[in-house]
Scaffold this motif. Sequence first.
Motif, mmCIF file in Angstrom:
data_model
loop_
_atom_site.group_PDB
_atom_site.id
_atom_site.type_symbol
_atom_site.label_atom_id
_atom_site.label_comp_id
_atom_site.label_asym_id
_atom_site.label_seq_id
_atom_site.Cartn_x
_atom_site.Cartn_y
_atom_site.Cartn_z
ATOM 1 N N ARG A 295 48.909 35.877 41.747
ATOM 2 C CA ARG A 295 48.620 37.312 41.792
ATOM 3 C C ARG A 295 49.741 37.959 41.004
ATOM 4 N N LEU B 298 33.216 36.050 49.802
ATOM 5 C CA LEU B 298 34.286 35.296 50.439
ATOM 6 C C LEU B 298 33.740 34.680 51.718
ATOM 7 N N LYS C 83 41.764 34.462 49.872
ATOM 8 C CA LYS C 83 42.337 35.615 50.567
ATOM 9 C C LYS C 83 42.966 35.163 51.878
ATOM 10 N N ASP D 16 34.241 31.664 42.978
ATOM 11 C CA ASP D 16 34.772 32.079 41.680
ATOM 12 C C ASP D 16 36.298 31.977 41.599
ATOM 13 N N SER E 298 36.195 32.039 47.753
ATOM 14 C CA SER E 298 34.927 32.247 47.051
ATOM 15 C C SER E 298 34.739 31.161 46.004
ATOM 16 N N ARG F 126 38.736 32.750 43.988
ATOM 17 C CA ARG F 126 39.585 33.677 44.734
ATOM 18 C C ARG F 126 39.837 33.114 46.132
ATOM 19 N N ARG G 120 44.330 34.226 43.030
ATOM 20 C CA ARG G 120 43.450 33.430 42.178
ATOM 21 C C ARG G 120 43.945 32.002 42.228
ATOM 22 N N LEU H 11 30.632 40.253 42.857
ATOM 23 C CA LEU H 11 31.600 39.180 43.006
ATOM 24 C C LEU H 11 31.083 38.180 44.028
ATOM 25 N N MET I 242 45.140 38.802 48.234
ATOM 26 C CA MET I 242 44.158 38.059 47.453
ATOM 27 C C MET I 242 44.871 37.328 46.323
#
Length: 117
Positions: A41, A21, A101, A97, A95, A99, A115, A18, A113
């Motif tokens: 989430r 972060l 947090k 991708d 991140s 995400r 999206r 992954l 976490m």
Amino acid sequence: MRVIKLAAVAAVAAGPALADLVKVDNQQKFVQLVNGKTLTRPFVKLNVRPDGQIEGRGARWDVEGTWSWQNGYFCRDLFWGGDPLGYNCQEVQASDDGRIKFTSDRGAGDSAMFRLR
């Protein structure tokens, strides 16, 4: 020798890692990440707006509140279903991708976490 081969097979089977972060340490970067996006989430959808407002749903209840950026942390005051969740400053990591947090108590507490969609 078998152990080494087994480890190599397991690493390949695991697929790509992954995206890492990375700490978000300024308000401008944070706003760029969340502006126009919904943080999701399971059972939660939130909009964190550039004007300092938070709105959305958590389970079956409305979530609303305000946020500000202070000394490198996302500080929010939330209400869930009308009940206060309180004020808390949180470390933010994101991140490539999609995400993001949030870790309460300036990075020392519990994490959630999301999206970005």
